[in-house]
Design a protein around this motif. Structure first.
Motif, PDB file in Angstrom:
ATOM      1  N   CYS A  72       0.787  -1.235   0.000  1.00 51.16           N
ATOM      2  CA  CYS A  72       0.000   0.000   0.000  1.00 51.16           C
ATOM      3  C   CYS A  72       0.820   1.287   0.000  1.00 51.16           C
ATOM      4  N   ALA A  73       1.644   1.494   1.004  1.00 50.49           N
ATOM      5  CA  ALA A  73       2.266   2.814   1.199  1.00 50.49           C
ATOM      6  C   ALA A  73       3.126   3.254   0.008  1.00 50.49           C
ATOM      7  N   LEU A  93       6.195  -0.113   4.516  1.00 54.63           N
ATOM      8  CA  LEU A  93       4.843   0.267   4.917  1.00 54.63           C
ATOM      9  C   LEU A  93       4.832   1.363   5.975  1.00 54.63           C
ATOM     10  N   PHE A  94       5.995   1.704   6.518  1.00 55.99           N
ATOM     11  CA  PHE A  94       6.031   2.498   7.740  1.00 55.99           C
ATOM     12  C   PHE A  94       6.545   3.924   7.564  1.00 55.99           C
ATOM     13  N   THR A  95       6.986   4.293   6.364  1.00 53.91           N
ATOM     14  CA  THR A  95       7.594   5.607   6.144  1.00 53.91           C
ATOM     15  C   THR A  95       6.651   6.520   5.374  1.00 53.91           C
ATOM     16  N   PRO A  96       6.041   7.520   6.031  1.00 53.29           N
ATOM     17  CA  PRO A  96       5.205   8.484   5.307  1.00 53.29           C
ATOM     18  C   PRO A  96       6.052   9.329   4.364  1.00 53.29           C
ATOM     19  N   LEU A  97       5.454   9.788   3.288  1.00 50.94           N
ATOM     20  CA  LEU A  97       6.162  10.616   2.321  1.00 50.94           C
ATOM     21  C   LEU A  97       6.769  11.844   2.968  1.00 50.94           C
ATOM     22  N   HIS A 126      -1.535   5.842   2.428  1.00 53.96           N
ATOM     23  CA  HIS A 126      -1.619   4.780   3.429  1.00 53.96           C
ATOM     24  C   HIS A 126      -1.618   5.365   4.838  1.00 53.96           C
ATOM     25  N   HIS A 127      -0.740   6.355   5.040  1.00 46.57           N
ATOM     26  CA  HIS A 127      -0.688   7.027   6.337  1.00 46.57           C
ATOM     27  C   HIS A 127      -1.695   8.174   6.311  1.00 46.57           C
ATOM     28  N   GLY A 128      -2.689   8.078   7.160  1.00 49.21           N
ATOM     29  CA  GLY A 128      -3.869   8.930   7.078  1.00 49.21           C
ATOM     30  C   GLY A 128      -3.608  10.412   6.923  1.00 49.21           C
ATOM     31  N   ARG A 129      -2.674  10.963   7.693  1.00 51.41           N
ATOM     32  CA  ARG A 129      -2.469  12.409   7.695  1.00 51.41           C
ATOM     33  C   ARG A 129      -1.247  12.826   6.874  1.00 51.41           C
ATOM     34  N   GLN A 140     -10.096  12.257   7.588  1.00 51.45           N
ATOM     35  CA  GLN A 140      -9.246  11.237   8.163  1.00 51.45           C
ATOM     36  C   GLN A 140      -9.796   9.853   7.846  1.00 51.45           C
ATOM     37  N   LYS A 141      -8.934   8.960   7.370  1.00 56.99           N
ATOM     38  CA  LYS A 141      -9.404   7.598   7.125  1.00 56.99           C
ATOM     39  C   LYS A 141      -9.732   6.935   8.466  1.00 56.99           C
TER      40      LYS A 141
END
Length: 478
Positions: A72-73, A93-97, A126-129, A140-141
């Protein structure tokens, strides 16, 4: 008198063309989670997807569209930046843009700067915010939501016991209205937002989560299917595949009632496939509601509509589940583009076999809205909407890491899939895979790399891969 009439008609035509030229095009993107090409318009006779099929009948359906990574991310970041994962450098999966790229151009940032209202509803990043400042309207998802009280109580019990996995069962069919689950609520919010923005220029992303796990959908969508009619896929792994090509599908194993080891029995497999299909039909109904609103508000005529998925999915093939690989099932995606605003748009479905990629979305939207093209990795698909048979790409590219030490780089030419598993720093090739999909079967059967009979194909595919993936270092953000 006759000449005056002619000039009046010409003046009217010129005025109408001028108005049309000045009118900005709106954009509506349906970004779906974990959806493979299990749709009626893609030839699946079992699935019930009438609304998506109708959308396809009004636009261009791409039969060879590919995600840049089966997770996903990174996939969604690639879609929203128009840049490939290896350009962005995010593969996990864990690193927001925005945690590593504070100013990188994105679809919402670019269109907001050009006077558009940019709208995010449901799961987009993937990361909501992530990238929240780029959206004019942001919702917000929601976390995974359960309709039944029994499942809520079960999850609460797990949490009190200190269990690591507290996600509850992997599927549910509560007898509730569509709004009993989060996609139904996201749809109602999208409908209300369209009504508020009907006089504005907008770029709206609606992120519908189904058919992502858990396979929760109202009972009426489960009732569309007979569980006993679902065929359990072969559990055979591809012959001679790379040892790490598949995963242990821990995403599914995190749910209650799923064995922690081994494959699933036939009964549970059918339950999950049933849930996947019910979730597709539930999501399809939400697409239909939003499209009806677009028509009711008279917005369809000047709105480009895109229907796409972030990546594919396995539903029991190879005895495996979820995504997280370089296999055809995990990177091939549905893609439909409908542009009723264009006078030259087809009046019935047209099909393109061109090799296209999710990274092409950003430039397609830019050209459709007559804006200046930024520097992006993808390219606009508008020429294919006018002529679906125009000569296009020779390959479509994806990648998937195995930890930080191994990077799997893969290419499809529409008939064959070739993958190199490389040391991510030295680029030494650890293993090679070559799979034949020329019969249209997306399931890989046997790794033919190294076979004398396929040497010419392998050489061609290796050359094609290295045009996109030269031997360079793949950097991972910590």
């Amino acid at each position: 008198m006759k000449n005056n009439t002619i000039w009046s008609v010409l003046l009217l035509i010129m005025t109408l063309h001028s108005i049309k030229a000045q009118e900005k095009q709106n954009v509506l993107v349906f970004l779906i989670d974990d959806l493979r090409t299990e749709l009626g318009c893609y030839g699946n006779d079992m699935v019930k997807s009438p609304n998506i099929d109708k959308l396809a009948s009004e636009g261009t359906l791409f039969t060879r569209a590919y995600s840049q990574q089966g997770i996903c991310a990174p996939s969604r970041i690639s879609i929203l930046t128009g840049l490939r994962p290896e350009t962005v450098g995010i593969y996990d999966l864990f690193t927001p843009l925005r945690s590593v790229h504070k100013e990188m151009l994105t679809v919402p940032k670019y269109f907001k700067e050009h006077g558009y209202k940019t709208v995010s509803i449901g799961k987009v990043y993937h990361h909501g915010r992530d990238d929240i400042e780029s959206w004019t309207n942001f919702t917000q998802k929601e976390p995974n939501s359960w309709a039944s009280q029994s499942n809520l109580e079960l999850i609460e019990k797990f949490q009190k016991e200190g269990r690591e996995n507290t996600r509850g069962p992997a599927f549910e069919n509560a007898d509730v209205p569509d709004e009993g689950y989060k996609d139904g609520r996201a749809t109602q919010h999208a409908i209300q937002t369209l009504k508020e923005l009907k006089n504005d220029d907008f770029v709206m992303f609606v992120g519908l989560t189904k058919p992502h796990l858990p396979f929760n959908a109202p009972k009426k969508y489960w009732d569309l299917y007979d569980k006993d009619l679902f065929v359990v896929p072969s559990r055979n792994e591809p012959i001679n595949m790379y040892s790490n090509a598949l995963t242990n599908w821990n995403e599914l194993r995190a749910y209650y009632g799923i064995p922690q080891e081994g494959t699933l029995d036939d009964n549970l497999t059918r339950d999950l496939i049933h849930g996947y299909y019910a979730s597709i039909s539930y999501m399809d109904a939400q697409v239909g509601k939003i499209m009806t609103t677009l028509d009711d508000l008279d917005l369809r005529k000047n709105t480009l509509v895109v229907f796409m998925s972030d990546h594919g999915y396995k539903i029991g093939e190879y005895g495996a589940w979820c995504k997280h690989t370089n296999f055809e099932l995990d990177v091939r995606v549905p893609l439909i583009i409908s542009n009723n605003y264009d006078d030259s748009a087809p009046q019935e479905m047209q099909v393109s076999k061109a090799l296209v990629e999710n990274v092409d979305l950003f430039p397609t939207l830019v050209e459709a809205c007559n804006l200046k093209m930024p520097d992006l990795d993808g390219k606009s698909l508008l020429p294919l909407l006018k002529n679906p048979d125009v000569t296009w790409n020779d390959g479509a590219y994806s990648l998937y890491p195995r930890g930080e030490k191994i990077m799997g780089c893969t290419v499809s030419d529409g008939l064959w899939r070739y993958t190199e598993w490389r040391d991510s720093q030295t680029q030494q090739v650890k293993s090679v895979e070559l799979y034949n999909h020329s019969d249209g079967n997306p399931v890989a059967v046997e790794n033919l790399a190294g076979k004398t009979a396929h040497k010419r194909v392998e050489t061609k595919m290796k050359t094609l891969l290295r045009e996109r993936f030269p031997r360079t270092n793949y950097s991972f953000y910590k």
